[in-house]
Scaffold this motif. Structure first.
Motif, short mmCIF file in Angstrom:
data_model
loop_
_atom_site.label_atom_id
_atom_site.label_comp_id
_atom_site.label_asym_id
_atom_site.label_seq_id
_atom_site.Cartn_x
_atom_site.Cartn_y
_atom_site.Cartn_z
N ILE A 270 0.76 -1.22 0.03
CA ILE A 270 0.14 0.05 -0.03
C ILE A 270 0.95 1.10 0.20
O ILE A 270 0.46 2.24 -0.70
CB ILE A 270 -1.19 -0.07 1.04
N ASP A 271 1.97 1.14 0.78
CA ASP A 271 3.02 2.38 0.65
C ASP A 271 3.40 2.93 -0.60
O ASP A 271 3.28 3.96 -0.88
CB ASP A 271 3.90 2.18 1.76
N SER A 272 3.72 1.89 -1.36
CA SER A 272 4.29 2.27 -2.84
C SER A 272 3.15 2.62 -3.78
O SER A 272 3.22 3.48 -4.32
CB SER A 272 4.73 0.83 -3.41
N HIS A 273 1.90 2.04 -3.58
CA HIS A 273 0.85 2.34 -4.34
C HIS A 273 0.45 3.72 -4.01
O HIS A 273 -0.04 4.51 -4.96
CB HIS A 273 -0.31 1.24 -4.18
N VAL A 274 0.14 4.06 -2.89
CA VAL A 274 -0.24 5.24 -2.57
C VAL A 274 0.91 6.52 -2.89
O VAL A 274 0.35 7.50 -3.42
CB VAL A 274 -0.52 5.63 -0.97
N THR A 275 1.87 6.29 -2.67
CA THR A 275 3.24 7.06 -3.07
C THR A 275 2.93 7.28 -4.84
O THR A 275 2.91 8.45 -5.28
CB THR A 275 4.40 6.79 -2.86
N LYS A 276 2.81 6.30 -5.58
CA LYS A 276 2.67 6.23 -6.84
C LYS A 276 1.64 7.04 -7.25
O LYS A 276 1.89 7.97 -8.41
CB LYS A 276 2.93 4.91 -7.44
N VAL A 277 0.39 6.93 -6.65
CA VAL A 277 -0.87 7.71 -7.08
C VAL A 277 -0.77 8.98 -6.70
O VAL A 277 -1.03 9.93 -7.70
CB VAL A 277 -2.15 6.82 -6.40
N MET A 278 -0.27 9.38 -5.54
CA MET A 278 -0.14 10.69 -5.41
C MET A 278 0.79 11.74 -6.24
O MET A 278 0.52 12.61 -6.47
CB MET A 278 0.06 11.05 -3.69
N GLU A 279 2.01 10.96 -6.48
CA GLU A 279 2.86 11.75 -7.59
C GLU A 279 2.25 11.70 -8.89
O GLU A 279 2.33 12.69 -9.55
CB GLU A 279 4.25 10.84 -7.62
N ASN A 280 1.24 10.61 -9.26
CA ASN A 280 0.67 11.10 -10.69
C ASN A 280 -0.27 12.20 -10.42
O ASN A 280 -0.68 12.94 -11.26
CB ASN A 280 -0.12 9.77 -10.83
N VAL A 281 -1.25 12.07 -9.33
CA VAL A 281 -1.97 13.43 -9.16
C VAL A 281 -1.31 14.56 -8.92
O VAL A 281 -1.73 15.54 -9.76
CB VAL A 281 -2.68 13.05 -7.75
N LYS A 282 -0.22 14.73 -8.46
CA LYS A 282 0.40 15.83 -8.34
C LYS A 282 1.11 16.52 -9.56
O LYS A 282 0.88 17.42 -9.93
CB LYS A 282 1.68 15.47 -7.37
N GLU A 283 1.48 15.52 -10.40
CA GLU A 283 2.16 15.81 -11.74
C GLU A 283 1.05 16.29 -12.72
O GLU A 283 1.02 17.51 -13.23
CB GLU A 283 2.65 14.38 -12.54
N LEU A 284 -0.32 15.74 -12.57
CA LEU A 284 -1.20 16.19 -13.44
C LEU A 284 -1.87 17.64 -13.07
O LEU A 284 -2.08 18.42 -13.87
CB LEU A 284 -2.52 14.97 -13.51
N VAL A 285 -2.10 17.62 -11.57
CA VAL A 285 -2.50 19.07 -11.13
C VAL A 285 -1.38 20.17 -11.77
O VAL A 285 -1.90 21.09 -11.92
CB VAL A 285 -2.63 18.99 -9.58
N ILE A 286 -0.33 19.83 -11.32
CA ILE A 286 0.79 21.02 -11.82
C ILE A 286 0.48 21.01 -13.21
O ILE A 286 0.72 22.35 -13.76
CB ILE A 286 2.29 20.37 -11.33
N THR A 287 0.60 19.99 -13.96
CA THR A 287 0.41 20.20 -15.36
C THR A 287 -0.60 21.08 -15.70
O THR A 287 -0.69 21.95 -16.78
CB THR A 287 0.32 18.87 -16.20
N GLY A 288 -1.73 20.88 -15.13
CA GLY A 288 -3.02 21.83 -15.37
C GLY A 288 -3.07 23.17 -14.77
O GLY A 288 -4.06 23.83 -14.93
N GLY A 289 -1.96 23.58 -14.17
CA GLY A 289 -1.63 24.90 -13.47
C GLY A 289 -2.07 25.14 -12.03
O GLY A 289 -2.51 26.20 -11.71
N GLY A 290 -2.32 23.90 -11.40
CA GLY A 290 -2.63 24.07 -9.98
C GLY A 290 -1.45 23.63 -9.31
O GLY A 290 -0.25 23.43 -9.69
N THR A 291 -1.55 23.57 -7.73
CA THR A 291 -0.53 23.20 -6.88
C THR A 291 -1.27 21.97 -6.00
O THR A 291 -2.69 22.10 -5.81
CB THR A 291 -0.05 24.43 -6.07
N MET A 292 -0.73 21.49 -5.06
CA MET A 292 -1.01 20.59 -4.29
C MET A 292 -2.03 21.31 -3.30
O MET A 292 -3.29 20.90 -2.84
CB MET A 292 -0.16 19.81 -3.48
N ASP A 293 -1.91 22.48 -3.00
CA ASP A 293 -2.50 23.44 -2.16
C ASP A 293 -4.00 23.93 -2.75
O ASP A 293 -4.70 24.39 -2.15
CB ASP A 293 -1.78 24.58 -1.50
N SER A 294 -4.10 23.93 -4.09
CA SER A 294 -5.22 24.28 -4.84
C SER A 294 -6.02 23.11 -5.11
O SER A 294 -7.35 23.37 -5.78
CB SER A 294 -4.66 24.85 -6.12
#
Length: 168
Positions: free
Chosen positions: A87-111
């Motif tokens: 689960i640790d590896s899976h959550v880390t991988k998924v959160m990195e994917n989410v972070k990458e896409l949010v940044i690509t879209g012009g957002g931040t983790m805080d947004s």
């Protein structure tokens, strides 16, 4: 005549504010306010370029200043599948994917406004939270977490989200 034009513009501006507040600016098609809105739905790939029209699922959509991220699993069509089945590896991988896409879209983790988390087993809830917290040092977004029978690609977790555009 000049006062009629002024009043019409004032009325359209007022209507644009009201409709904009409820996300319905497109109903004012033809008004100056509607023309100034980005208004279009932008469907993007992971690289931020327009997605292929033949893609069944679009990973990133931007509309009216909101970023919509499709469900991200640990073994989904991302940059690479996760190597371990914990689960640790899976959550880390998924959160990195989410972070990458949010940044690509012009957002931040805080947004990030809201996340929906799907867990393959509710016993993963506490380990998921432990890693999840590290991505939100300034406080997390609204979140729903549910356990499901199974997830595509044998992922232990899948997350989708919405975020506000803050840049670009």
């Amino acid at each position: 005549m000049a006062s009629t034009i002024f009043n019409r513009r004032k009325l359209m501006g007022s209507l644009a504010s009201i409709f904009g507040a409820v996300g319905a600016t497109s109903l004012l098609a033809g008004s100056a306010a509607a023309k100034n809105q980005s208004g279009g739905v932008r469907k993007l790939g992971r690289d931020g370029k327009p997605s292929d029209r033949n893609d069944f699922i679009t990973p990133l959509i931007i509309h009216n200043g909101v970023i919509y991220i499709a469900g991200q699993g640990a073994n989904s069509n991302s940059n690479s599948p996760v190597g371990k089945d914990d689960i640790d590896s899976h959550v880390t991988k998924v959160m990195e994917n989410v972070k990458e896409l949010v940044i690509t879209g012009g957002g931040t983790m805080d947004s990030i406004l809201q996340l929906t988390v799907y867990l393959a087993d509710l016993s993963y809830y506490d380990p998921m939270n432990k890693i999840f917290k590290t991505y939100f040092p300034n406080g997390g977004p609204a979140r729903t977490t549910v356990a499901v029978a199974a997830l595509p690609g044998k992922s232990l977790v899948e997350i989708n989200c919405t975020a506000a555009v803050v840049g670009k």
